[in-house]
Structure formats: structure tokens, C-alpha cells
Design an enzyme around this catalytic site. Structure first.
Site, mmCIF file in Angstrom:
data_model
loop_
_atom_site.group_PDB
_atom_site.id
_atom_site.type_symbol
_atom_site.label_atom_id
_atom_site.label_comp_id
_atom_site.label_asym_id
_atom_site.label_seq_id
_atom_site.Cartn_x
_atom_site.Cartn_y
_atom_site.Cartn_z
ATOM 1 N N GLN A 97 0.982 -1.280 0.008
ATOM 2 C CA GLN A 97 0.357 -0.040 -0.546
ATOM 3 C C GLN A 97 0.870 0.985 0.492
ATOM 4 O O GLN A 97 2.641 1.632 0.995
ATOM 5 C CB GLN A 97 -1.161 -0.094 1.331
ATOM 6 C CG GLN A 97 -2.034 1.037 1.254
ATOM 7 C CD GLN A 97 -2.785 0.824 2.675
ATOM 8 O OE1 GLN A 97 -2.376 0.088 3.138
ATOM 9 N NE2 GLN A 97 -3.278 1.759 2.816
ATOM 10 N N VAL A 156 6.755 6.921 5.214
ATOM 11 C CA VAL A 156 5.958 6.061 5.785
ATOM 12 C C VAL A 156 5.982 4.535 4.911
ATOM 13 O O VAL A 156 5.780 3.232 5.272
ATOM 14 C CB VAL A 156 4.785 6.421 6.535
ATOM 15 C CG1 VAL A 156 4.001 4.924 7.142
ATOM 16 C CG2 VAL A 156 4.651 6.960 7.136
ATOM 17 N N TYR A 157 6.034 5.115 3.548
ATOM 18 C CA TYR A 157 5.214 4.157 2.029
ATOM 19 C C TYR A 157 7.222 3.369 2.424
ATOM 20 O O TYR A 157 7.656 1.989 2.674
ATOM 21 C CB TYR A 157 5.358 4.593 1.206
ATOM 22 C CG TYR A 157 5.236 3.404 0.146
ATOM 23 C CD1 TYR A 157 4.989 2.531 0.785
ATOM 24 C CD2 TYR A 157 6.275 3.803 -1.289
ATOM 25 C CE1 TYR A 157 4.899 1.110 -0.889
ATOM 26 C CE2 TYR A 157 6.111 2.582 -2.166
ATOM 27 C CZ TYR A 157 5.343 1.570 -1.810
ATOM 28 O OH TYR A 157 5.898 0.675 -3.309
ATOM 29 N N ALA A 158 8.952 3.945 2.337
ATOM 30 C CA ALA A 158 9.437 3.133 2.319
ATOM 31 C C ALA A 158 9.806 3.220 3.311
ATOM 32 O O ALA A 158 10.191 1.485 3.174
ATOM 33 C CB ALA A 158 10.414 4.969 1.393
ATOM 34 N N SER A 160 8.383 1.611 5.867
ATOM 35 C CA SER A 160 7.583 1.033 6.169
ATOM 36 C C SER A 160 8.150 -0.545 5.147
ATOM 37 O O SER A 160 7.773 -1.541 5.187
ATOM 38 C CB SER A 160 5.716 0.397 6.257
ATOM 39 O OG SER A 160 5.682 0.912 4.745
#
Length: 250
Positions: A97, A156-158, A160
Site C-alpha cells: 500500500q 511511511v511507505y518506504a 514500512s
């Protein structure tokens, strides 16, 4: 295509659409029997379409559903996948996501959700794959080329996805005695519905300009890399392969 994966069984999480769907079909054309995972009833139809495409190409496929952010569901998915064709040799996790947002605007709820989908699910997918796969198996996780980028807005994307590299190295060491390889594929921006909702037209233009041919990546160019790691590329383990047309490097 050579039937290099004949007599092998592969579980592909998120395997009914976009990159997961292309990977499922590509592995099937290489001879593998495919278990396609989907998340919820809303995506069941796409999984069934993917099964039909595999069967039309002469392959075999079945579907299994589950919420991979819940450990009990991960365990059940692997159990059902293992039973589907009498064993499991390859596990590919394409679930992810994206969130593109400044750090100062990111909420606790968004943070928690991203880490559940991109981090927790990936960890326990690798764990259960290590328990379930036959000796000589292959575990492949899809991460992101942003792991090698110096940029804002994707914290937060990278962030996580980043721990998956550490999980992969540890699992490669721990499962290596059984001949199981564990790797990541890190695509750059791909021309899929997964990409556009979080990007402005200006950002899309930039992402295109950063590649070798001025285009976004094609999911059809990622699937053969996964197939390679699941077959002749078995000697590669504990690595992240950046497949992005020159978008980033380390």
C-alpha cells in the site's frame, strides 16, 4: 516458454491483478501450478479472472482468501495453499500500500495501517513460507526502489518497506540450510492503477523522466525477474534486485 517450473507450486499473494496477476500468469506459463491469494470478497472476481486466464493458457490454478495483516490468516492461507496441489515450492508476496504525504501531515492511523500492510504482513508471510515450503523453495517479496531514493513525502511507505530487506537477509541465513533462497524485487514507478492515485501530473512526468527511456515501468518487465529468482536464479539469496530502468541506484 520453457516449462522450467514444471511440478512446482507457487503461492502469489495479491496474485489476481496488476503486478501480482502478471506474475501468476508468467509462473504458470513456466509450468508452475498457482495458488492465487486475494484479500477480500471485493477482489474475488479478479482472482477468478486470473485463474481463467491461467487455465486458458494450459495451466492450473486455485484461489485462497485472507487478511495477511492477521497472523492466523497468514497461517491459514499457507495451509490451504499447501493443500491445494499437495505441497508448496514458491511464495511470492506482492501485497503493498502506498502513501505519499508529508511527515507533518501523517496521522497515527495512516502510520499503523501502512506498517500492518507493508511490514507486519511481509514478516509473517516470510515466516510462514519458511515453515511451509519444501526444501529448495523460493521466497520473493516485492518492495520498492524508493529504498534507494533520497526524497520526501514517502517516509511511511518506504519506511514500512525498508525492514523487509533485513527480514530477507535473516531468513536467507536461517532457511539456507534447507536450500531455500529469499530475495526482494524492488520495482520503480510502474504504469498500473496502483501508482496514479497518489501522484500529481507533474510527479508522473518527473518519474518518467528519471528512467532510461522516459517511461514508467511495465509490469511485464518485472515478472521475468521473479521467474528467474524462482528458477535459474536460485543461487541469489538475501538480495534486493532493483528493477527500475535506472530510476535509482545504490
Amino acid at each position: 516458454m520453457s516449462q522450467i517450473l514444471s511440478n512446482k507450486v507457487a503461492l502469489v499473494s495479491g496474485g489476481g491483478k496488476n503486478l501480482g496477476g502478471v506474475i501468476s500468469l508468467d509462473l504458470a506459463k513456466a509450468g508452475a501450478k498457482i495458488v492465487i491469494h486475494y484479500h477480500s470478497p471485493s477482489s474475488k472476481a479478479e482472482a477468478e479472472i486470473a485463474v481463467a486466464a491461467i487455465e486458458a493458457a494450459g495451466g492450473q490454478a486455485k484461489i485462497v482468501s485472507g487478511d495477511l495483516t492477521k497472523v492466523s490468516e497468514v497461517q491459514r492461507v499457507f495451509s490451504e495453499a499447501n493443500d491445494a496441489f499437495g505441497g508448496l515450492d514458491i511464495a511470492v508476496n506482492t501485497v503493498g500500500q502506498v502513501l505519499k504525504k508529508p511527515i507533518l501531515e501523517t496521522t497515527e492511523q495512516e502510520f499503523d495501517q501502512m506498517f500492518e500492510v507493508n511490514n507486519k504482513a511481509a514478516y509473517f508471510f516470510i515466516q510462514e513460507a519458511g515453515r511451509t515450503l519444501r526444501d529448495g523453495g523460493k521466497i520473493i517479496s516485492v518492495v520498492t526502489s524508493l529504498l534507494a531514493a533520497f526524497t520526501g513525502y514517502y517516509s511511511v511507505y518506504a519506511g514500512s518497506k525498508a525492514p523487509v530487506e533485513h527480514y530477507t537477509r535473516a531468513a536467507a541465513k536461517e532457511f539456507g540450510g534447507r536450500g531455500i533462497s529469499v530475495n526482494n524485487v524492488a520495482p520503480g514507478p510502474l504504469d498500473t492503477p496502483f501508482f496514479y492515485p497518489v501522484e500529481s501530473p507533474e510527479a508522473v512526468a518527473y518519474h518518467k523522466s528519471a528512467s532510461m527511456n522516459g517511461q514508467l515501468g511495465d509490469i511485464k518487465d518485472i515478472a521475468p525477474i521473479v521467474r528467474f529468482l524462482a528458477s535459474e536464479g536460485w543461487w541469489i539469496t538475501g538480495q534486493t534486485l532493483f528493477a527500475n530502468g535506472g530510476y535509482t541506484t545504490r
